[in-house]
Scaffold this motif. Sequence first.
Motif, short mmCIF file in Angstrom:
data_model
loop_
_atom_site.label_atom_id
_atom_site.label_comp_id
_atom_site.label_asym_id
_atom_site.label_seq_id
_atom_site.Cartn_x
_atom_site.Cartn_y
_atom_site.Cartn_z
N VAL A 187 -4.18 16.02 -56.67
CA VAL A 187 -3.66 14.73 -57.13
C VAL A 187 -4.80 13.74 -57.40
O VAL A 187 -5.72 13.64 -56.59
CB VAL A 187 -2.75 14.12 -56.02
CG1 VAL A 187 -2.21 12.77 -56.47
CG2 VAL A 187 -1.62 15.05 -55.70
N GLY B 111 1.07 17.32 -59.84
CA GLY B 111 -0.06 17.24 -58.92
C GLY B 111 0.32 17.26 -57.46
O GLY B 111 -0.54 17.19 -56.62
N ALA C 290 -13.82 11.98 -67.76
CA ALA C 290 -12.64 11.87 -68.63
C ALA C 290 -12.47 10.42 -69.04
O ALA C 290 -12.09 10.11 -70.16
CB ALA C 290 -11.42 12.37 -67.88
N GLY D 56 1.05 7.43 -60.42
CA GLY D 56 -0.06 8.27 -60.85
C GLY D 56 0.16 9.73 -60.47
O GLY D 56 -0.77 10.51 -60.42
N ILE D 57 1.37 10.08 -60.21
CA ILE D 57 1.62 11.48 -59.89
C ILE D 57 2.37 12.11 -61.06
O ILE D 57 3.38 11.58 -61.49
CB ILE D 57 2.49 11.61 -58.63
CG1 ILE D 57 1.75 11.04 -57.44
CG2 ILE D 57 2.87 13.06 -58.39
CD1 ILE D 57 2.61 10.93 -56.21
N THR D 58 1.86 13.20 -61.56
CA THR D 58 2.55 13.85 -62.65
C THR D 58 3.67 14.69 -62.06
O THR D 58 3.44 15.56 -61.26
CB THR D 58 1.57 14.76 -63.42
OG1 THR D 58 0.46 13.95 -63.76
CG2 THR D 58 2.20 15.32 -64.65
N ARG E 269 -2.96 6.62 -70.58
CA ARG E 269 -2.18 7.62 -69.89
C ARG E 269 -0.92 7.99 -70.66
O ARG E 269 0.19 7.89 -70.17
CB ARG E 269 -1.79 7.13 -68.50
CG ARG E 269 -2.96 6.77 -67.62
CD ARG E 269 -2.46 6.34 -66.27
NE ARG E 269 -1.52 7.36 -65.80
CZ ARG E 269 -1.85 8.29 -64.93
NH1 ARG E 269 -3.04 8.34 -64.45
NH2 ARG E 269 -0.97 9.17 -64.55
P1 GTP Z 1 -1.84 13.31 -60.90
O1 GTP Z 1 -1.05 13.31 -62.15
O2 GTP Z 1 -1.33 12.33 -59.90
O3 GTP Z 1 -2.07 14.65 -60.34
O4 GTP Z 1 -3.26 12.68 -61.23
P2 GTP Z 1 -4.22 13.16 -62.33
O5 GTP Z 1 -4.99 14.30 -61.83
O6 GTP Z 1 -3.48 13.29 -63.62
O7 GTP Z 1 -5.22 11.94 -62.37
P3 GTP Z 1 -5.27 10.73 -63.39
O8 GTP Z 1 -5.65 11.16 -64.73
O9 GTP Z 1 -4.01 9.96 -63.22
O10 GTP Z 1 -6.49 9.91 -62.78
C1 GTP Z 1 -6.46 9.40 -61.47
C2 GTP Z 1 -7.36 8.18 -61.39
O11 GTP Z 1 -8.72 8.55 -61.61
C3 GTP Z 1 -7.06 7.12 -62.45
O12 GTP Z 1 -7.22 5.87 -61.85
C4 GTP Z 1 -8.11 7.36 -63.51
O13 GTP Z 1 -8.44 6.19 -64.21
C5 GTP Z 1 -9.28 7.83 -62.67
N1 GTP Z 1 -10.18 8.69 -63.44
C6 GTP Z 1 -9.84 9.76 -64.20
N2 GTP Z 1 -10.93 10.29 -64.77
C7 GTP Z 1 -11.98 9.55 -64.36
C8 GTP Z 1 -13.39 9.61 -64.61
O14 GTP Z 1 -13.91 10.44 -65.34
N3 GTP Z 1 -14.16 8.68 -63.99
C9 GTP Z 1 -13.65 7.73 -63.16
N4 GTP Z 1 -14.49 6.88 -62.60
N5 GTP Z 1 -12.33 7.65 -62.92
C10 GTP Z 1 -11.50 8.53 -63.50
#
Ligand code: GTP
Length: 596
Positions: free
Chosen positions: A15, A78, A168, A54-56, A42
């Motif tokens: 997650v 996640g 990302a 933030g959870i898919t 997003r």
């Molecule tokens: P779930 O869907 O909950 O499993 O989460 P996820 O894995 O899809 O993560 P998500 O893309 O929602 O990112 C989670 C957090 O990390 C968000 O606040 C993003 O902005 C942050 N984030 C994602 N990629 C990066 C990165 O490359 N650098 C930084 N600093 N933050 C990031």
Amino acid sequence: MKREDIRNIAIIAHVDHGKTTLVDELLKQSGTFRSNQVVQDRVMDSNDIERERGITILAKNTAVFYNGAKINIIDTPGHADFGGEVERVLKMVNGVILVVDAFEGAMPQTKFVLRKALDLDLPVIVCINKIDRPEARPQEVIDEVLELFIDLDASEEQLDSPFIYASAKKGVAVLEMGDTPESMQPLFETIINYIPAPEGDPDANTQVLISTIDYNEYVGRIGVGKVDNGTIKVNQEVVLVNAHDPNKNQKVKISKLYEFEGLKKVEVNEATIGAIVAISGIPDIHIGDTICSPENPEPIPFQKISEPTIAMDFIVNDSPFAGQEGKYVTSRHLRDRLFKELNTDVSLRVEETETTESYKVSGRGELHLSVLIENMRREGYEFAVSKAEVLYKYDEKGKKLEPIERAYIDVPDEFSGTVIEKLSQRKGELQGMANGSGGYTRLEFLIPARGLIGYRGEFMTDTKGNGILNTIFDGYGPYKGDIQYRKQGSLIAFETGEAITYGLFNAQERGTLFISPGEKVYSGMIVGQNGKSEDIEVNVCKRKQLTNTRSSSSDEALRLTPPRILSLEQALEFIETDELLEVTPTNLRMRKKILD
Ligand code: GTP
């Protein structure tokens, strides 16, 4: 035939490690959006709750184009409560991208999802994400991931998996840490070069295994799956083969067929080997069905859906406040909405009870049900819920069995004692304890699912918000006997939006309550701090009133209606004699306040 023009991949991660952000970036950079188009952040999480937490929650399909090849990407849920979904979607792909946070490193869910991918012999691209974070430690994280591979008995080939470093957030990926970051191109290239193209015979008998179900008001149920064999065409006569019961097989004609492009579905006339397709127009299509040509129809073996382990009653809100906040309050509304949910959520069960005022809803854990509750509230449904109860089973000898969860916990060292004590009280058995990085201790417990009900909020308080708790269903085990909760001193204050939801479940457990410092509340809310005696304002609705018929209960309910001020002691007394039950408007209002 080898479909060099297709790659099917799933993105798996713990997650918050950044799956959704990564997919958004792949979409943008593959030109799926025109450059002058404003891209919503997003984009993958279309559902509000998903966005906020933030959870898919549901696996989603999308597709991007790179150098003439179509890359079908499946975003996976996640959270472990939705674990069954991960296994099913992995059956559609030829490889995965394992996203790991460059600071947090390998986490329990990383291991859980990696195990599933390795078991299916899928090639893995390891993507160390968030390298832009100042505390990033990519080299150590790579070592941790390699250790995981070894732990999980990866083959030589799997140990050779390519690693890629990405941010990302900034939209860049590099093959070596020193390389100049420019774009996501290195990741696109690695996908094309490392993930095998799907293969098969386009002239063989058709076989499409339905792996997920989508639902749309206009077209109804939509089955999504990969063309494993042959070709599927509009107007083709096929047999829908039921995975479990051949008597349920049905002959149907394909009326509408789609493929994915970007975030959209586009209609196509036919699709062949390796394509991921959506099919509408078959009202009775289910996950696990295989669409076959009528000659020699053979189902594709199918991953079993995880059984529900926890249940709650969803009850018509009979309080005098009903209708103040929500649009939908009647039994009919509640019933229709719950049964509609079954169209897309296969781990959910809804049952009628003796009374039309109440429905029993069973799911794959607290979080699973809490997401449904939240979704319904957002949509304007007002209802009450009973406390969560686990679903017991009995073995052949009649011995009682209960669902057991495996809990993986990371806490700052100084809090590990408290956590161990609390979980032991809740019949948790410590399985392992190790020093993690950065002053954290990692704990592993086997604990009855009922011991975790309402625990998350308490955990957040006990670890000052710094703990990480993940649970995975381990199986049914012998009943561990009664759990004695401490009756006093377990009041907790929640301050974050996230914790409020868990607070909801706390309230349904004996002696543990809702909290909302300084909030004016209407129902079932009690304010207080651990041990501190504070005045509270509370209007309590008792469960029995809500489950009774309207006429006989209204008097009782009204007598309790005006908000009463109770001292903490009075509140504790009250709770020892009555079951608390949470009623909709309060939480809705609180959440709104927090979100604003
Ligand atoms: P779930 O869907 O909950 O499993 O989460 P996820 O894995 O899809 O993560 P998500 O893309 O929602 O990112 C989670 C957090 O990390 C968000 O606040 C993003 O902005 C942050 N984030 C994602 N990629 C990066 C990165 O490359 N650098 C930084 N600093 N933050 C990031």
